[in-house]
Motif scaffolding. Structure first.
Motif, PDB file in Angstrom:
ATOM      1  N   GLY A 253       4.226 -32.586 -13.317  1.00 46.05           N
ATOM      2  CA  GLY A 253       3.774 -32.003 -12.061  1.00 46.05           C
ATOM      3  C   GLY A 253       2.319 -32.291 -11.739  1.00 46.05           C
ATOM      4  O   GLY A 253       1.715 -31.627 -10.894  1.00 46.05           O
ATOM      5  N   ILE A 254       1.750 -33.292 -12.392  1.00 48.36           N
ATOM      6  CA  ILE A 254       0.354 -33.666 -12.154  1.00 48.36           C
ATOM      7  C   ILE A 254       0.292 -34.548 -10.906  1.00 48.36           C
ATOM      8  O   ILE A 254       1.051 -35.517 -10.795  1.00 48.36           O
ATOM      9  CB  ILE A 254      -0.226 -34.385 -13.389  1.00 48.36           C
ATOM     10  CG1 ILE A 254      -0.185 -33.419 -14.595  1.00 48.36           C
ATOM     11  CG2 ILE A 254      -1.628 -34.895 -13.137  1.00 48.36           C
ATOM     12  CD1 ILE A 254      -0.454 -34.060 -15.928  1.00 48.36           C
ATOM     13  N   ASN A 255      -0.606 -34.229  -9.994  1.00 43.22           N
ATOM     14  CA  ASN A 255      -0.653 -34.960  -8.723  1.00 43.22           C
ATOM     15  C   ASN A 255      -1.115 -36.407  -8.917  1.00 43.22           C
ATOM     16  O   ASN A 255      -1.687 -36.763  -9.946  1.00 43.22           O
ATOM     17  CB  ASN A 255      -1.479 -34.214  -7.670  1.00 43.22           C
ATOM     18  CG  ASN A 255      -2.975 -34.280  -7.916  1.00 43.22           C
ATOM     19  OD1 ASN A 255      -3.539 -35.323  -8.200  1.00 43.22           O
ATOM     20  ND2 ASN A 255      -3.626 -33.138  -7.782  1.00 43.22           N
ATOM     21  N   MET A 256      -0.862 -37.234  -7.905  1.00 43.49           N
ATOM     22  CA  MET A 256      -1.085 -38.671  -8.014  1.00 43.49           C
ATOM     23  C   MET A 256      -2.546 -39.025  -8.319  1.00 43.49           C
ATOM     24  O   MET A 256      -2.808 -39.889  -9.146  1.00 43.49           O
ATOM     25  CB  MET A 256      -0.635 -39.397  -6.746  1.00 43.49           C
ATOM     26  CG  MET A 256      -0.705 -40.902  -6.902  1.00 43.49           C
ATOM     27  SD  MET A 256      -0.020 -41.856  -5.543  1.00 43.49           S
ATOM     28  CE  MET A 256      -0.859 -41.212  -4.140  1.00 43.49           C
ATOM     29  N   VAL A 257      -3.485 -38.362  -7.691  1.00 44.19           N
ATOM     30  CA  VAL A 257      -4.896 -38.669  -7.924  1.00 44.19           C
ATOM     31  C   VAL A 257      -5.260 -38.414  -9.387  1.00 44.19           C
ATOM     32  O   VAL A 257      -5.871 -39.260 -10.045  1.00 44.19           O
ATOM     33  CB  VAL A 257      -5.805 -37.842  -6.971  1.00 44.19           C
ATOM     34  CG1 VAL A 257      -7.266 -38.023  -7.329  1.00 44.19           C
ATOM     35  CG2 VAL A 257      -5.550 -38.244  -5.525  1.00 44.19           C
ATOM     36  N   LYS A 258      -4.858 -37.257  -9.899  1.00 44.47           N
ATOM     37  CA  LYS A 258      -5.154 -36.937 -11.307  1.00 44.47           C
ATOM     38  C   LYS A 258      -4.426 -37.885 -12.249  1.00 44.47           C
ATOM     39  O   LYS A 258      -4.948 -38.248 -13.300  1.00 44.47           O
ATOM     40  CB  LYS A 258      -4.793 -35.482 -11.617  1.00 44.47           C
ATOM     41  CG  LYS A 258      -5.750 -34.481 -10.994  1.00 44.47           C
ATOM     42  CD  LYS A 258      -5.390 -33.068 -11.381  1.00 44.47           C
ATOM     43  CE  LYS A 258      -6.345 -32.072 -10.758  1.00 44.47           C
ATOM     44  NZ  LYS A 258      -6.001 -30.689 -11.099  1.00 44.47           N
ATOM     45  N   ARG A 259      -3.207 -38.306 -11.896  1.00 44.09           N
ATOM     46  CA  ARG A 259      -2.475 -39.264 -12.739  1.00 44.09           C
ATOM     47  C   ARG A 259      -3.215 -40.583 -12.821  1.00 44.09           C
ATOM     48  O   ARG A 259      -3.330 -41.176 -13.896  1.00 44.09           O
ATOM     49  CB  ARG A 259      -1.054 -39.496 -12.204  1.00 44.09           C
ATOM     50  CG  ARG A 259      -0.131 -38.329 -12.377  1.00 44.09           C
ATOM     51  CD  ARG A 259       1.333 -38.700 -12.206  1.00 44.09           C
ATOM     52  NE  ARG A 259       1.678 -39.487 -11.056  1.00 44.09           N
ATOM     53  CZ  ARG A 259       2.114 -39.004  -9.890  1.00 44.09           C
ATOM     54  NH1 ARG A 259       2.226 -37.695  -9.711  1.00 44.09           N
ATOM     55  NH2 ARG A 259       2.446 -39.817  -8.904  1.00 44.09           N
ATOM     56  N   LYS A 260      -3.716 -41.069 -11.692  1.00 42.38           N
ATOM     57  CA  LYS A 260      -4.448 -42.345 -11.667  1.00 42.38           C
ATOM     58  C   LYS A 260      -5.715 -42.248 -12.510  1.00 42.38           C
ATOM     59  O   LYS A 260      -6.051 -43.167 -13.256  1.00 42.38           O
ATOM     60  CB  LYS A 260      -4.794 -42.757 -10.233  1.00 42.38           C
ATOM     61  CG  LYS A 260      -3.583 -43.055  -9.384  1.00 42.38           C
ATOM     62  CD  LYS A 260      -2.820 -44.271  -9.854  1.00 42.38           C
ATOM     63  CE  LYS A 260      -1.660 -44.578  -8.931  1.00 42.38           C
ATOM     64  NZ  LYS A 260      -0.703 -45.500  -9.521  1.00 42.38           N
ATOM     65  N   LEU A 261      -6.427 -41.142 -12.390  1.00 40.18           N
ATOM     66  CA  LEU A 261      -7.644 -40.953 -13.184  1.00 40.18           C
ATOM     67  C   LEU A 261      -7.324 -40.849 -14.673  1.00 40.18           C
ATOM     68  O   LEU A 261      -7.993 -41.462 -15.504  1.00 40.18           O
ATOM     69  CB  LEU A 261      -8.393 -39.698 -12.718  1.00 40.18           C
ATOM     70  CG  LEU A 261      -9.016 -39.760 -11.326  1.00 40.18           C
ATOM     71  CD1 LEU A 261      -9.533 -38.389 -10.916  1.00 40.18           C
ATOM     72  CD2 LEU A 261     -10.143 -40.782 -11.285  1.00 40.18           C
TER      73      LEU A 261
END
Length: 132
Positions: free
Chosen positions: A23-31
């Motif tokens: 459930g981690i959002n896309m921005v946090k996943r990319k980082l």
């Protein structure tokens, strides 16, 4: 002990999909996929001191095998659980405080690599670290 030393992230396998399942959002996943994570592990008997250093935070964690403790992931997800030693493998079983679902993590040393594996809701991922 086998796990003692400093370990620097080398590569990920299916990590983005795992984070999405968490459930981690896309921005946090990319980082998170480029966090430059370094883990330092010191084991004394059944007690461990782990230092996690990344682009986003530095965290010191102390735990004893088989003893439940609290932990927060980099995205703020709160967990409760414990680590056990099964042969040469560290196994962590944690329960998310927000939804009660289980996250399983293992760490094993193979050659000069520390392989950290995750399972959450049927999605498996690995983060592979090199000694350094």
């Amino acid at each position: 002990m086998t796990f003692n030393g400093s370990w620097k992230i080398d590569r990920n396998e299916n990590y983005e999909k795992f984070m999405e399942q968490m459930g981690i959002n896309m921005v946090k996943r990319k980082l998170a996929a480029h966090d430059n994570l370094k883990i330092t592990i010191e084991q004394t008997g059944d007690k461990f001191h782990v230092k996690e250093s990344s682009n986003f935070r530095t965290l010191d964690i102390d735990f004893t095998l088989g003893v439940t403790f609290e932990y927060s992931l980099a995205d703020g997800t709160e967990l409760s659980g414990s680590w056990t030693l099964e042969g040469d493998m560290l196994k962590g079983v944690f329960t998310r405080k927000d939804n009660g679902k289980q996250l399983t993590t293992t760490r094993i040393v193979q050659g000069d690599e520390l392989i950290q594996s995750y399972n959450y809701e049927g999605v498996d991922a690995k983060r592979i670290f090199k000694r350094g």
